[in-house]
Design a protein around this motif. Structure first.
Motif, short mmCIF file in Angstrom:
data_model
loop_
_atom_site.label_atom_id
_atom_site.label_comp_id
_atom_site.label_asym_id
_atom_site.label_seq_id
_atom_site.Cartn_x
_atom_site.Cartn_y
_atom_site.Cartn_z
N VAL A 76 0.87 -1.18 0.00
CA VAL A 76 0.00 0.00 0.00
C VAL A 76 0.91 1.23 0.00
CG1 VAL A 76 -1.77 1.28 1.28
CG2 VAL A 76 -1.72 -1.24 1.39
N ALA A 77 0.63 2.19 -0.87
CA ALA A 77 1.37 3.46 -0.84
C ALA A 77 0.42 4.57 -0.44
CB ALA A 77 1.97 3.76 -2.22
N VAL A 78 0.91 5.47 0.39
CA VAL A 78 0.10 6.61 0.84
C VAL A 78 0.90 7.89 0.63
CG1 VAL A 78 -1.25 7.59 2.73
CG2 VAL A 78 -0.92 5.12 2.63
N THR A 79 0.29 8.85 -0.04
CA THR A 79 0.97 10.12 -0.28
C THR A 79 0.13 11.27 0.27
OG1 THR A 79 -0.08 10.53 -2.43
CG2 THR A 79 1.97 9.26 -2.44
N GLY A 80 0.80 12.32 0.70
CA GLY A 80 0.12 13.53 1.16
C GLY A 80 0.67 14.73 0.42
N PRO A 81 0.18 15.91 0.76
CA PRO A 81 0.69 17.13 0.12
C PRO A 81 2.15 17.36 0.50
CG PRO A 81 -1.04 17.64 1.74
CD PRO A 81 -0.84 16.17 1.77
N GLN A 82 2.89 17.93 -0.42
CA GLN A 82 4.32 18.11 -0.15
C GLN A 82 4.63 19.46 0.47
OE1 GLN A 82 5.33 16.67 -4.24
NE2 GLN A 82 6.84 15.42 -3.17
N ASP A 83 3.60 20.28 0.64
CA ASP A 83 3.84 21.63 1.15
C ASP A 83 3.16 21.85 2.50
OD1 ASP A 83 1.25 21.50 0.30
OD2 ASP A 83 1.29 23.39 -0.82
N ARG A 84 2.91 20.76 3.20
CA ARG A 84 2.25 20.89 4.51
C ARG A 84 3.07 20.15 5.57
NH1 ARG A 84 -3.36 21.80 3.81
NH2 ARG A 84 -3.66 21.56 6.05
N GLY A 85 2.97 20.62 6.79
CA GLY A 85 3.68 19.97 7.88
C GLY A 85 5.18 20.03 7.68
N ASP A 86 5.86 19.03 8.23
CA ASP A 86 7.32 19.01 8.17
C ASP A 86 7.84 18.10 7.07
OD1 ASP A 86 6.74 16.55 9.19
OD2 ASP A 86 7.79 16.82 11.10
N GLY A 87 6.93 17.61 6.21
CA GLY A 87 7.35 16.76 5.10
C GLY A 87 7.61 15.32 5.50
N ALA A 88 7.28 15.00 6.74
CA ALA A 88 7.50 13.63 7.22
C ALA A 88 6.56 12.67 6.50
CB ALA A 88 7.24 13.56 8.73
N PRO A 89 6.94 11.40 6.39
CA PRO A 89 6.08 10.42 5.72
C PRO A 89 4.69 10.37 6.36
CG PRO A 89 8.25 9.49 6.13
CD PRO A 89 8.22 10.81 6.84
N ILE A 90 3.69 10.29 5.51
CA ILE A 90 2.30 10.24 6.01
C ILE A 90 1.94 8.80 6.33
CG2 ILE A 90 1.46 10.23 3.61
CD1 ILE A 90 -1.11 11.57 4.65
N THR A 91 1.33 8.62 7.49
CA THR A 91 0.95 7.26 7.91
C THR A 91 -0.57 7.16 8.00
OG1 THR A 91 1.23 7.96 10.21
CG2 THR A 91 3.06 6.79 9.20
N PRO A 92 -1.12 6.00 7.68
CA PRO A 92 -2.58 5.83 7.73
C PRO A 92 -3.12 6.10 9.13
CG PRO A 92 -1.56 3.96 6.61
CD PRO A 92 -0.44 4.77 7.20
N CYS A 93 -4.27 6.75 9.20
CA CYS A 93 -4.90 7.01 10.50
C CYS A 93 -5.38 5.70 11.12
CB CYS A 93 -6.05 8.00 10.35
SG CYS A 93 -7.58 7.26 9.73
N GLY A 94 -5.80 5.75 12.35
CA GLY A 94 -6.18 4.53 13.07
C GLY A 94 -7.31 3.77 12.40
N ARG A 95 -8.34 4.49 11.96
CA ARG A 95 -9.48 3.81 11.31
C ARG A 95 -9.02 3.13 10.04
NH1 ARG A 95 -13.87 5.17 7.66
NH2 ARG A 95 -15.80 4.18 8.37
#
Ligand SMILES: O=c1ccn([C@H]2C[C@H](O)[C@@H](CO)O2)c(=O)[nH]1
Length: 140
Positions: A76-95
């Protein structure tokens, strides 16, 4: 990184282009790969009733299962915006972890989760994200 994994991450990024996230402006993409090579993608879908937002991973699992897909979930690959937060890898939420666990359990795998950040892809197993998971076997 393998070409297969690169393609999976690219599929997640492309899916995030369809994100409906006017409230958070935080576009997430998810891509599932099964052992037969099938890729199913999803993106987050928000709602004017904020708490009803559907995450990208959950949408991808729902798409796959609604199409009758019940294979071995490999990665499974998960991507988020590259201009938000500290750029750390995005992890799936608990649900999403629990929702992914159901599909993984059906195919009997512990999928690799590629959490994509700006400068790094962090690879973990679903069982690392959701140890001692509750799953279908508990209901046998
Ligand atoms: O793993 C995650 C975490 C968050 N989101 C979405 C939910 C919401 O639309 C937005 C901000 O939380 O990101 C996902 O799709 N997947």
């Amino acid at each position: 990184m393998s070409d297969l994994d690169k393609a999976l991450i690219e599929a997640a990024r492309i899916a995030s282009g369809s994100s409906y996230s006017p409230y958070s402006d935080y576009a997430v993409g998810a891509a599932l790969r099964f052992s037969d090579g099938t890729i199913v993608t999803g993106t987050n879908i928000e709602n004017a009733s904020y708490g009803l937002a559907l995450c990208a991973e959950t949408v991808a699992v729902a798409k796959a299962m609604a199409d009758g897909k019940r294979g071995e979930l490999e990665a499974v690959a998960v991507t988020g915006p590259q201009d938000r937060g500290d750029g750390a890898p995005i992890t799936p939420c608990g649900r999403c972890r629990q929702v992914l666990n159901e599909l993984a359990a059906l195919g009997g795998t512990d999928p690799r989760i590629l959490c994509v950040g700006n400068d790094e892809v962090r690879e973990v197993q679903l069982s690392d994200l959701l140890p001692h998971a509750f799953g279908p076997a508990h209901l046998d």
